[in-house]
Design a protein around this motif. Sequence first.
Motif, PDB file in Angstrom:
ATOM      1  N   GLU A 304       0.808  -1.226   0.000  1.00  0.00           N
ATOM      2  CA  GLU A 304       0.000   0.000   0.000  1.00  0.00           C
ATOM      3  C   GLU A 304       0.840   1.275   0.000  1.00  0.00           C
ATOM      4  O   GLU A 304       0.637   2.158  -0.851  1.00  0.00           O
ATOM      5  CB  GLU A 304      -0.964   0.006   1.192  1.00  0.00           C
ATOM      6  CG  GLU A 304      -2.177  -0.872   1.024  1.00  0.00           C
ATOM      7  CD  GLU A 304      -1.897  -2.307   1.434  1.00  0.00           C
ATOM      8  OE1 GLU A 304      -0.730  -2.589   1.835  1.00  0.00           O
ATOM      9  OE2 GLU A 304      -2.804  -3.146   1.340  1.00  0.00           O
ATOM     10  N   PRO A 320      -3.562  -4.426  -3.402  1.00  0.00           N
ATOM     11  CA  PRO A 320      -3.816  -5.829  -3.032  1.00  0.00           C
ATOM     12  C   PRO A 320      -3.286  -6.811  -4.078  1.00  0.00           C
ATOM     13  O   PRO A 320      -2.786  -7.893  -3.734  1.00  0.00           O
ATOM     14  CB  PRO A 320      -5.348  -5.900  -2.937  1.00  0.00           C
ATOM     15  CG  PRO A 320      -5.799  -4.491  -2.774  1.00  0.00           C
ATOM     16  CD  PRO A 320      -4.820  -3.661  -3.527  1.00  0.00           C
ATOM     17  N   ARG A 323       0.427  -7.301  -3.586  1.00  0.00           N
ATOM     18  CA  ARG A 323       0.763  -8.185  -2.464  1.00  0.00           C
ATOM     19  C   ARG A 323       0.667  -9.652  -2.872  1.00  0.00           C
ATOM     20  O   ARG A 323       1.584 -10.445  -2.625  1.00  0.00           O
ATOM     21  CB  ARG A 323      -0.179  -7.928  -1.285  1.00  0.00           C
ATOM     22  CG  ARG A 323       0.084  -8.836  -0.085  1.00  0.00           C
ATOM     23  CD  ARG A 323      -0.862  -8.578   1.065  1.00  0.00           C
ATOM     24  NE  ARG A 323      -0.683  -7.230   1.580  1.00  0.00           N
ATOM     25  CZ  ARG A 323      -1.544  -6.239   1.398  1.00  0.00           C
ATOM     26  NH1 ARG A 323      -2.660  -6.436   0.685  1.00  0.00           N
ATOM     27  NH2 ARG A 323      -1.329  -5.058   1.900  1.00  0.00           N
ATOM     28  N   TRP A 324      -0.419 -10.021  -3.538  1.00  0.00           N
ATOM     29  CA  TRP A 324      -0.598 -11.433  -3.934  1.00  0.00           C
ATOM     30  C   TRP A 324       0.406 -11.821  -5.020  1.00  0.00           C
ATOM     31  O   TRP A 324       0.920 -12.954  -5.025  1.00  0.00           O
ATOM     32  CB  TRP A 324      -2.025 -11.662  -4.418  1.00  0.00           C
ATOM     33  CG  TRP A 324      -3.060 -11.538  -3.349  1.00  0.00           C
ATOM     34  CD1 TRP A 324      -4.052 -10.611  -3.269  1.00  0.00           C
ATOM     35  CD2 TRP A 324      -3.188 -12.365  -2.187  1.00  0.00           C
ATOM     36  NE1 TRP A 324      -4.797 -10.800  -2.142  1.00  0.00           N
ATOM     37  CE2 TRP A 324      -4.305 -11.874  -1.458  1.00  0.00           C
ATOM     38  CE3 TRP A 324      -2.488 -13.456  -1.701  1.00  0.00           C
ATOM     39  CZ2 TRP A 324      -4.713 -12.452  -0.270  1.00  0.00           C
ATOM     40  CZ3 TRP A 324      -2.897 -14.034  -0.503  1.00  0.00           C
ATOM     41  CH2 TRP A 324      -4.012 -13.541   0.197  1.00  0.00           C
ATOM     42  N   GLU A 375      -9.498  -8.981  -7.180  1.00  0.00           N
ATOM     43  CA  GLU A 375      -8.583  -9.438  -6.137  1.00  0.00           C
ATOM     44  C   GLU A 375      -8.420 -10.952  -6.173  1.00  0.00           C
ATOM     45  O   GLU A 375      -7.340 -11.473  -5.902  1.00  0.00           O
ATOM     46  CB  GLU A 375      -9.053  -8.993  -4.753  1.00  0.00           C
ATOM     47  CG  GLU A 375      -8.050  -9.323  -3.663  1.00  0.00           C
ATOM     48  CD  GLU A 375      -8.338  -8.640  -2.344  1.00  0.00           C
ATOM     49  OE1 GLU A 375      -7.587  -8.873  -1.384  1.00  0.00           O
ATOM     50  OE2 GLU A 375      -9.313  -7.861  -2.284  1.00  0.00           O
TER      51      GLU A 375
END
Length: 486
Positions: A304, A320, A323-324, A375
């Motif tokens: 973020e 998000p 991050r994944w 997401e």
Amino acid sequence: MSVRRAALWSMGAQYATFVIQFTASVLISRLFLLPADVGLFSVALAAAMMVSIFQDLGITRFISGQPQMQRELLPDYAGVAVIIGWTVAAVVAIAAPLVALFYHQPALAPLLWLIAASYVLTPYATVPAALLVREMDFRALFTVNAGSALAGNGTALALAACGFGASALAWGVLATAAARAILANWGRPVRPRRPRDMASVRPMLGFSSMSFVLSASAAVGQRSQDLIVGRLLGIAATGLFSRASALAGQLTTLVTGAIGSVFYAAFARKRDAGEPLAEPYLHLVSCYTVLNWAAMIGLALTAEPLVMLLYGPNWMGSAPLLRWTALGEIFFVAIPLQMDVPLLLGQIRRLVWVNLLDTLAAVAILTAGCFISLEAAGVSRVIYGFVWWAIYAVYLRRLIGFRFSALLAVYLRSGICALAAGLPLILASLSGVNLTNLSLIMLLVLSGAGVLCWLASLVLTRHPAWTEIRMMLDALARPVLARVRG
């Protein structure tokens, strides 16, 4: 050139290219383009690259990995590359209106025409660049890679500032191809000629026939991502997904991308000498994982604040996904050279089937995620990463002969070091610090502390990468000290 010295030059090229590309992407995304603009270009580039799998046909691998090279045939190989490249350019140009119609985006056609023009120039660099890799002349390759990156990204940035929108990125691709062709031929000039007879290029074409199937399968798995997201979730979602994937991929390339090309040539020499590959491969795995895992843990923890600081509020939807994607990269770097080692060992037919299984998993898992949400598409990268690792870990164990217990021991050491690198960020989060709103100074302080913890863990765990780091620092310092003494 020695392996370590070649690695230093190759790493220098990767770092220079990363700085250029990263700086350009940040400025373009933050100041000039929106996610929809980047998404539009990403779909165009992905569609074009689905066709460009015909372009190389394994020529680069054939030249750089061939045990004995007949240099008098190099103009013939270059001629084949040009013929194929021009054909690919024509196909992309003709298909452009159809792609625009399929996605209901008329602006896609001009972008595809610009990318097609770059494919006219790309083959002129294929054989010269492959020769530089074969000769391990990574000093000259530094000039080719860094120079072309500067030309392409500089063009894209200048045109984006002038209001060209998504087409600025396409013009950047064209400028990159032109600069790469000029610089590669400056280093190792090869003038293409039409092959005099089929006998001169038959060995290359025989290698290329299976290599094409392999490249086609890999391209479908890798390049179809933006096409699938664009069709199921929209152009803006594609921009967010593409930006997250690009940032994680650029960081992986920065950290260890240079090692792959160097070790490919080094493994080719070990193969020719009849030496076993299991021990050096596990050593390579240890270097890959200890560097990349630490970087990916840090990227996942600071997704973020990084997106906010680099790209601004318009791009927060990619945090998000970043991050994944970073967590998925942990699996993808755990089995390096998964394509190159089987090719060096003459296992291309079996590799094709393994790669087809990999491609099927990639498309199926991402499509399932896109049907749920954006997401979920990001989460699918982690699921696919584990499946990918299982496929290639089993395959390369049988091929090279390393023991799984030895591989897991490498992973354990690298995992401890990666967690140590993320420890300051984890402790800050547990103490109540909101990582989402970290300032740049605080982010740099915590990241610097993570680097120190990572270095300490290398020493404490006696990780093999610590020896490599010391040797590379010594290789860098030796010429400087010699000049000082002189």
